[in-house]
Design a protein around this motif. Structure first.
Motif, mmCIF file in Angstrom:
data_model
loop_
_atom_site.group_PDB
_atom_site.id
_atom_site.type_symbol
_atom_site.label_atom_id
_atom_site.label_comp_id
_atom_site.label_asym_id
_atom_site.label_seq_id
_atom_site.Cartn_x
_atom_site.Cartn_y
_atom_site.Cartn_z
ATOM 1 N N ASN A 159 0.856 -1.182 0.000
ATOM 2 C CA ASN A 159 0.000 0.000 0.000
ATOM 3 C C ASN A 159 0.896 1.238 0.000
ATOM 4 O OD1 ASN A 159 1.006 -0.090 2.583
ATOM 5 N ND2 ASN A 159 -0.958 0.216 3.611
ATOM 6 N N ARG A 160 0.277 2.381 -0.142
ATOM 7 C CA ARG A 160 1.002 3.652 -0.267
ATOM 8 C C ARG A 160 2.044 3.572 -1.382
ATOM 9 N NH1 ARG A 160 -1.040 6.740 3.352
ATOM 10 N NH2 ARG A 160 -1.840 5.908 5.314
ATOM 11 N N GLN A 161 1.646 2.906 -2.440
ATOM 12 C CA GLN A 161 2.535 2.743 -3.585
ATOM 13 C C GLN A 161 1.718 2.861 -4.865
ATOM 14 O OE1 GLN A 161 3.814 -1.210 -4.879
ATOM 15 N NE2 GLN A 161 5.938 -0.538 -4.692
ATOM 16 N N THR A 162 2.352 3.315 -5.895
ATOM 17 C CA THR A 162 1.714 3.397 -7.211
ATOM 18 C C THR A 162 2.438 2.457 -8.160
ATOM 19 O OG1 THR A 162 1.032 5.696 -6.912
ATOM 20 C CG2 THR A 162 1.223 4.902 -9.173
ATOM 21 N N ILE A 163 1.657 1.705 -8.942
ATOM 22 C CA ILE A 163 2.264 0.889 -9.992
ATOM 23 C C ILE A 163 1.737 1.346 -11.345
ATOM 24 C CG2 ILE A 163 2.632 -1.155 -8.573
ATOM 25 C CD1 ILE A 163 0.169 -2.408 -9.973
ATOM 26 N N GLN A 164 2.586 1.239 -12.334
ATOM 27 C CA GLN A 164 2.195 1.512 -13.713
ATOM 28 C C GLN A 164 2.903 0.507 -14.607
ATOM 29 O OE1 GLN A 164 2.933 5.468 -15.202
ATOM 30 N NE2 GLN A 164 2.409 4.911 -17.309
ATOM 31 N N VAL A 165 2.131 -0.149 -15.463
ATOM 32 C CA VAL A 165 2.667 -1.144 -16.392
ATOM 33 C C VAL A 165 2.277 -0.743 -17.809
ATOM 34 C CG1 VAL A 165 2.518 -3.549 -17.147
ATOM 35 C CG2 VAL A 165 2.638 -3.010 -14.712
ATOM 36 N N SER A 166 3.221 -0.836 -18.735
ATOM 37 C CA SER A 166 2.961 -0.516 -20.144
ATOM 38 C C SER A 166 3.177 -1.745 -21.007
ATOM 39 C CB SER A 166 3.879 0.607 -20.628
ATOM 40 O OG SER A 166 3.615 1.807 -19.949
ATOM 41 N N LEU A 167 2.320 -1.898 -22.000
ATOM 42 C CA LEU A 167 2.548 -2.911 -23.026
ATOM 43 C C LEU A 167 3.363 -2.255 -24.130
ATOM 44 C CD1 LEU A 167 0.272 -5.661 -24.307
ATOM 45 C CD2 LEU A 167 1.302 -4.149 -25.996
ATOM 46 N N MET A 168 4.527 -2.831 -24.413
ATOM 47 C CA MET A 168 5.473 -2.242 -25.357
ATOM 48 C C MET A 168 5.454 -2.997 -26.688
ATOM 49 S SD MET A 168 6.730 -0.012 -23.190
ATOM 50 C CE MET A 168 8.250 0.591 -23.948
ATOM 51 N N GLN A 169 5.338 -2.268 -27.780
ATOM 52 C CA GLN A 169 5.458 -2.854 -29.117
ATOM 53 C C GLN A 169 6.685 -2.263 -29.784
ATOM 54 O OE1 GLN A 169 2.162 -2.156 -31.790
ATOM 55 N NE2 GLN A 169 2.913 -3.599 -33.317
ATOM 56 N N ASN A 170 7.660 -3.129 -30.041
ATOM 57 C CA ASN A 170 8.926 -2.702 -30.655
ATOM 58 C C ASN A 170 9.584 -1.571 -29.869
ATOM 59 O OD1 ASN A 170 8.499 -4.578 -32.748
ATOM 60 N ND2 ASN A 170 7.354 -3.091 -33.952
ATOM 61 N N GLY A 171 9.485 -1.667 -28.538
ATOM 62 C CA GLY A 171 10.170 -0.706 -27.690
ATOM 63 C C GLY A 171 9.387 0.553 -27.371
ATOM 64 N N TYR A 172 8.159 0.690 -27.888
ATOM 65 C CA TYR A 172 7.355 1.885 -27.647
ATOM 66 C C TYR A 172 6.076 1.516 -26.885
ATOM 67 C CZ TYR A 172 10.400 4.104 -31.076
ATOM 68 O OH TYR A 172 11.498 4.589 -31.739
ATOM 69 N N PRO A 173 5.684 2.307 -25.882
ATOM 70 C CA PRO A 173 4.464 1.996 -25.125
ATOM 71 C C PRO A 173 3.221 2.197 -25.981
ATOM 72 C CG PRO A 173 5.368 4.116 -24.449
ATOM 73 C CD PRO A 173 6.366 3.512 -25.386
ATOM 74 N N VAL A 174 2.310 1.212 -25.907
ATOM 75 C CA VAL A 174 1.062 1.272 -26.663
ATOM 76 C C VAL A 174 -0.111 1.562 -25.733
ATOM 77 C CG1 VAL A 174 -0.492 0.005 -28.194
ATOM 78 C CG2 VAL A 174 1.972 -0.336 -28.378
ATOM 79 N N ILE A 175 -0.198 0.797 -24.647
ATOM 80 C CA ILE A 175 -1.219 1.028 -23.622
ATOM 81 C C ILE A 175 -0.569 0.894 -22.250
ATOM 82 C CG2 ILE A 175 -3.187 0.274 -25.011
ATOM 83 C CD1 ILE A 175 -3.019 -2.429 -23.528
ATOM 84 N N SER A 176 -1.236 1.428 -21.224
ATOM 85 C CA SER A 176 -0.725 1.327 -19.855
ATOM 86 C C SER A 176 -1.870 1.028 -18.899
ATOM 87 C CB SER A 176 -0.031 2.623 -19.427
ATOM 88 O OG SER A 176 1.152 2.842 -20.179
ATOM 89 N N ALA A 177 -1.511 0.533 -17.729
ATOM 90 C CA ALA A 177 -2.465 0.329 -16.648
ATOM 91 C C ALA A 177 -1.861 0.937 -15.379
ATOM 92 C CB ALA A 177 -2.768 -1.149 -16.451
ATOM 93 N N PHE A 178 -2.733 1.489 -14.538
ATOM 94 C CA PHE A 178 -2.281 2.287 -13.405
ATOM 95 C C PHE A 178 -3.093 1.898 -12.167
ATOM 96 C CE2 PHE A 178 -2.957 6.042 -10.752
ATOM 97 C CZ PHE A 178 -1.679 6.549 -10.606
ATOM 98 N N ALA A 179 -2.419 1.776 -11.034
ATOM 99 C CA ALA A 179 -3.098 1.546 -9.755
ATOM 100 C C ALA A 179 -2.375 2.360 -8.703
ATOM 101 C CB ALA A 179 -3.093 0.065 -9.399
ATOM 102 N N GLY A 180 -3.091 3.279 -8.042
ATOM 103 C CA GLY A 180 -2.410 4.183 -7.121
ATOM 104 C C GLY A 180 -3.174 4.551 -5.876
ATOM 105 N N ASP A 181 -4.129 3.730 -5.471
ATOM 106 C CA ASP A 181 -4.855 4.005 -4.240
ATOM 107 C C ASP A 181 -3.921 3.760 -3.052
ATOM 108 O OD1 ASP A 181 -6.548 4.031 -1.999
ATOM 109 O OD2 ASP A 181 -8.247 3.284 -3.172
ATOM 110 N N GLN A 182 -3.648 4.790 -2.299
ATOM 111 C CA GLN A 182 -2.669 4.706 -1.224
ATOM 112 C C GLN A 182 -3.159 3.893 -0.028
ATOM 113 O OE1 GLN A 182 0.601 6.261 -1.587
ATOM 114 N NE2 GLN A 182 -0.294 6.060 -3.622
ATOM 115 N N ASP A 183 -4.447 3.632 0.059
ATOM 116 C CA ASP A 183 -4.995 2.901 1.196
ATOM 117 C C ASP A 183 -5.274 1.430 0.894
ATOM 118 O OD1 ASP A 183 -5.025 5.210 2.792
ATOM 119 O OD2 ASP A 183 -6.920 5.843 1.886
ATOM 120 N N VAL A 184 -5.000 1.000 -0.319
ATOM 121 C CA VAL A 184 -5.283 -0.384 -0.721
ATOM 122 C C VAL A 184 -3.959 -1.098 -0.995
ATOM 123 C CG1 VAL A 184 -6.404 -1.884 -2.405
ATOM 124 C CG2 VAL A 184 -7.500 0.250 -1.708
#
Length: 200
Positions: free
Chosen positions: A130-155
């Motif tokens: 908790n109290r952390q943010t994660i971000q993950v990107s799907l990369m195509q040929n080294g470039y980000p195409v889409i991302s997902a984000f989770a940043g609720d500090q209480d979860v």
């Protein structure tokens, strides 16, 4: 094309003789091709494509089942990379559940497209703290195409997911990159999957 319409007229009687009794025959404009002994027979209406099909002198394109491409991978341990241990921030997976065609390399955790087509990809990850943010990107040929984000500090066990359809050329590469945070891997919370929707 005019040339292939005569191919159709010449080939259709032959196909009718070869098909088993009761087997449906579909016209060229229908959505499903003629199936004969596990092969897909498609009457051409243009020049042959360069995707591996074999076209006979009758204008019949014969395709095998080589278009079956799918993978799904999981990670069984937490992913807490340091700059020294993982400079690229690639998310590595340690178990493959499905790898039809063997185009997902477990060691590099990279999928390499074997042919041009429309591919579907999805991923699901869970943050460790908790109290952390994660971000993950799907990369195509080294470039980000889409991302997902989770940043609720209480979860603590917050998840991030995303999915996309991509037009990929032959030899294009796709992998996941951890942009921020640390991922939980116990009980295989982190997953990465993809498959070929249809070739082009």
């Amino acid at each position: 094309a005019g040339g292939c319409s005569c191919c159709l007229a010449a080939a259709l009687p032959l196909l009718l003789l070869l098909l088993p009794a009761g087997c449906p025959v579909r016209a060229q404009n229908d959505t499903e091709p003629i199936v004969l002994e596990g092969k897909c027979l498609v009457v051409c209406d243009s020049s042959p494509s360069a995707d591996g099909a074999i076209t006979s002198s009758l204008g019949i394109s014969v395709r095998s089942g080589s278009a079956k491409i799918a993978f799904s991978a999981t990670r069984s341990t937490n992913h807490e990379p340091s700059e020294m241990s993982n400079r690229t921030m690639t998310i590595y997976f340690d178990q493959v559940l499905v790898n039809i065609g063997n185009h997902f390399d477990l060691a590099s955790s990279i999928f390499v497209a074997p042919r041009k087509g429309i591919y579907s990809f999805s991923f699901h990850v869970v943050k460790v703290y908790n109290r952390q943010t994660i971000q993950v990107s799907l990369m195509q040929n080294g470039y980000p195409v889409i991302s997902a984000f989770a940043g609720d500090q209480d979860v603590t066990r917050e998840a991030a997911s995303n999915g996309v359809l991509l037009l990929m050329e032959r030899e294009d590469k796709v992998h996941l990159k951890l942009e921020r945070g640390n991922l939980m891997g116990g009980w295989k919370y982190s997953t990465f999957s993809g498959f070929l929707v249809f070739p082009l």
